[in-house]
Design a protein around this motif. Structure first.
Motif, PDB file in Angstrom:
ATOM      1  N   VAL A  71       0.752  -1.159  -0.125  1.00  0.00           N
ATOM      2  CA  VAL A  71       0.168  -0.132  -0.099  1.00  0.00           C
ATOM      3  C   VAL A  71       0.900   1.093  -0.130  1.00  0.00           C
ATOM      4  N   THR A  72       0.383   2.396  -0.766  1.00  0.00           N
ATOM      5  CA  THR A  72       1.271   3.486  -0.593  1.00  0.00           C
ATOM      6  C   THR A  72       0.226   4.580  -0.566  1.00  0.00           C
ATOM      7  N   SER A  73       0.211   5.448   0.534  1.00  0.00           N
ATOM      8  CA  SER A  73      -0.710   6.629   0.887  1.00  0.00           C
ATOM      9  C   SER A  73       0.034   7.812   1.029  1.00  0.00           C
ATOM     10  N   ARG A  74      -0.529   8.735   0.352  1.00  0.00           N
ATOM     11  CA  ARG A  74      -0.011  10.202   0.298  1.00  0.00           C
ATOM     12  C   ARG A  74      -1.361  11.016   1.124  1.00  0.00           C
ATOM     13  N   GLY A  75      -0.741  12.185   1.869  1.00  0.00           N
ATOM     14  CA  GLY A  75      -1.701  13.096   2.595  1.00  0.00           C
ATOM     15  C   GLY A  75      -1.250  13.899   3.447  1.00  0.00           C
ATOM     16  N   CYS A  76      -1.930  14.484   4.288  1.00  0.00           N
ATOM     17  CA  CYS A  76      -1.451  15.085   5.555  1.00  0.00           C
ATOM     18  C   CYS A  76      -1.666  14.789   6.459  1.00  0.00           C
ATOM     19  N   ASP A  77      -0.577  15.223   7.574  1.00  0.00           N
ATOM     20  CA  ASP A  77      -0.529  14.467   9.053  1.00  0.00           C
ATOM     21  C   ASP A  77       0.049  15.727   9.979  1.00  0.00           C
ATOM     22  N   PRO A  78      -0.467  15.489  11.103  1.00  0.00           N
ATOM     23  CA  PRO A  78       0.003  16.619  12.001  1.00  0.00           C
ATOM     24  C   PRO A  78       1.490  16.488  12.273  1.00  0.00           C
ATOM     25  N   ALA A  79       1.960  17.831  12.053  1.00  0.00           N
ATOM     26  CA  ALA A  79       3.617  18.055  12.453  1.00  0.00           C
ATOM     27  C   ALA A  79       3.941  17.433  13.894  1.00  0.00           C
ATOM     28  N   GLY A  80       5.257  17.006  13.901  1.00  0.00           N
ATOM     29  CA  GLY A  80       5.665  16.437  15.409  1.00  0.00           C
ATOM     30  C   GLY A  80       6.175  15.132  15.064  1.00  0.00           C
ATOM     31  N   ASP A  81       5.856  14.228  15.905  1.00  0.00           N
ATOM     32  CA  ASP A  81       6.237  12.778  15.872  1.00  0.00           C
ATOM     33  C   ASP A  81       5.525  12.018  14.624  1.00  0.00           C
ATOM     34  N   THR A  82       5.427  12.679  13.628  1.00  0.00           N
ATOM     35  CA  THR A  82       4.411  12.181  12.307  1.00  0.00           C
ATOM     36  C   THR A  82       4.698  10.756  12.018  1.00  0.00           C
ATOM     37  N   CYS A  83       5.881  10.363  11.693  1.00  0.00           N
ATOM     38  CA  CYS A  83       5.944   8.804  11.360  1.00  0.00           C
ATOM     39  C   CYS A  83       5.620   7.946  12.490  1.00  0.00           C
ATOM     40  N   ASN A  84       6.065   8.090  13.675  1.00  0.00           N
ATOM     41  CA  ASN A  84       5.822   7.327  14.723  1.00  0.00           C
ATOM     42  C   ASN A  84       4.419   7.333  14.854  1.00  0.00           C
ATOM     43  N   ASN A  85       3.393   8.471  14.918  1.00  0.00           N
ATOM     44  CA  ASN A  85       2.145   8.419  15.281  1.00  0.00           C
ATOM     45  C   ASN A  85       1.565   7.597  14.066  1.00  0.00           C
ATOM     46  N   ILE A  86       1.991   8.066  12.706  1.00  0.00           N
ATOM     47  CA  ILE A  86       1.221   7.064  11.631  1.00  0.00           C
ATOM     48  C   ILE A  86       1.466   5.586  11.861  1.00  0.00           C
ATOM     49  N   ASN A 101       7.610   2.413   5.682  1.00  0.00           N
ATOM     50  CA  ASN A 101       8.375   3.455   5.162  1.00  0.00           C
ATOM     51  C   ASN A 101       7.386   4.763   5.155  1.00  0.00           C
ATOM     52  N   CYS A 102       8.046   5.553   5.683  1.00  0.00           N
ATOM     53  CA  CYS A 102       7.470   6.978   6.007  1.00  0.00           C
ATOM     54  C   CYS A 102       8.419   8.118   5.412  1.00  0.00           C
ATOM     55  N   TYR A 103       7.787   8.983   4.735  1.00  0.00           N
ATOM     56  CA  TYR A 103       8.542  10.221   4.335  1.00  0.00           C
ATOM     57  C   TYR A 103       7.634  11.574   4.724  1.00  0.00           C
ATOM     58  N   TRP A 104       7.918  12.381   5.278  1.00  0.00           N
ATOM     59  CA  TRP A 104       7.286  13.894   5.502  1.00  0.00           C
ATOM     60  C   TRP A 104       7.990  14.839   4.781  1.00  0.00           C
ATOM     61  N   CYS A 105       7.367  15.871   4.219  1.00  0.00           N
ATOM     62  CA  CYS A 105       8.011  17.105   3.859  1.00  0.00           C
ATOM     63  C   CYS A 105       7.253  18.368   4.183  1.00  0.00           C
ATOM     64  N   THR A 106       7.444  19.538   3.957  1.00  0.00           N
ATOM     65  CA  THR A 106       6.833  20.680   4.363  1.00  0.00           C
ATOM     66  C   THR A 106       6.970  21.819   3.178  1.00  0.00           C
ATOM     67  N   ALA A 107       6.820  21.406   1.889  1.00  0.00           N
ATOM     68  CA  ALA A 107       6.747  22.142   0.850  1.00  0.00           C
ATOM     69  C   ALA A 107       5.559  21.897   0.008  1.00  0.00           C
ATOM     70  N   ASN A 108       4.678  22.612  -0.672  1.00  0.00           N
ATOM     71  CA  ASN A 108       3.473  22.553  -1.394  1.00  0.00           C
ATOM     72  C   ASN A 108       4.007  21.109  -2.374  1.00  0.00           C
ATOM     73  N   HIS A 140      13.981  12.892   8.237  1.00  0.00           N
ATOM     74  CA  HIS A 140      12.439  12.731   7.772  1.00  0.00           C
ATOM     75  C   HIS A 140      11.930  11.354   7.154  1.00  0.00           C
ATOM     76  N   HIS A 141      12.690  10.578   7.333  1.00  0.00           N
ATOM     77  CA  HIS A 141      12.466   9.080   6.855  1.00  0.00           C
ATOM     78  C   HIS A 141      12.710   8.338   7.897  1.00  0.00           C
ATOM     79  N   PHE A 142      11.562   7.218   8.066  1.00  0.00           N
ATOM     80  CA  PHE A 142      11.231   6.620   8.974  1.00  0.00           C
ATOM     81  C   PHE A 142      10.867   5.169   8.446  1.00  0.00           C
ATOM     82  N   SER A 143      11.589   3.916   8.980  1.00  0.00           N
ATOM     83  CA  SER A 143      11.195   2.627   8.386  1.00  0.00           C
ATOM     84  C   SER A 143      11.214   1.586   9.532  1.00  0.00           C
ATOM     85  N   PHE A 144      10.618   0.414   9.250  1.00  0.00           N
ATOM     86  CA  PHE A 144      10.676  -0.441   9.917  1.00  0.00           C
ATOM     87  C   PHE A 144      10.980  -1.496   8.938  1.00  0.00           C
TER      88      PHE A 144
END
Length: 144
Positions: A71-86, A101-108, A140-144
């Motif tokens: 599964v691949t998912s893209r969207g918006c999530d709260p800033a902070g401990d983003t990938c751990n929370n997801i 695997n999780c990536y987050w970024c802050t540009a449009n 900004h990358h998180f994986s297990f």
């Protein structure tokens, strides 16, 4: 003519206010729910939806395996401990969750594949600079 000028002014003003309030635009999709299960995958379909995130949110791209499905998912999530929370939220719904695997970024619209590549390059430069300055590095990358 005056109506067109007012319309253009309103569009410019709303765009400026979005930046002031910290909202960003992100791609929004989930291959688990897509009709053909491929629109959200890399390379992403040109028909993927977009959304405007609330203030203090980041764009995310998450991939994982559940129920023997990638599964691949893209969207918006709260800033902070983003990938751990997801990860914790997904694990609550999908106990068989793996290959996370999780990536987050802050540009449009940075949660496209090309946006993530740019973010990874910036992170690489940041890591190299921070390694010279101190031993801790923000990733900004998180994986297990």
């Amino acid at each position: 003519m005056a109506k067109q000028v007012i319309l253009v002014a309103l569009v410019v003003l709303s765009t400026m206010l979005a930046g002031v309030f910290g909202s960003i635009g992100c791609y929004y999709c989930n291959s688990y729910n897509d009709r053909d299960h491929t629109a959200c995958m890399d390379p992403m379909s040109i028909y993927v939806n977009t959304t405007v995130c609330p203030n203090n949110y980041v764009c995310t791209r998450v991939s994982y395996v559940t129920q023997k499905t990638f599964v691949t998912s893209r969207g918006c999530d709260p800033a902070g401990d983003t990938c751990n929370n997801i990860y914790r939220n997904l694990l609550a719904y999908y106990p068989d969750l793996s290959t996370f695997n999780c990536y987050w970024c802050t540009a449009n619209y940075c949660n496209s594949a090309s946006g993530l590549e740019i973010q990874r390059q910036l992170m690489k430069e940041e890591v190299e600079a921070n390694t010279r300055k101190e031993s801790s590095v923000k990733d900004h990358h998180f994986s297990f």
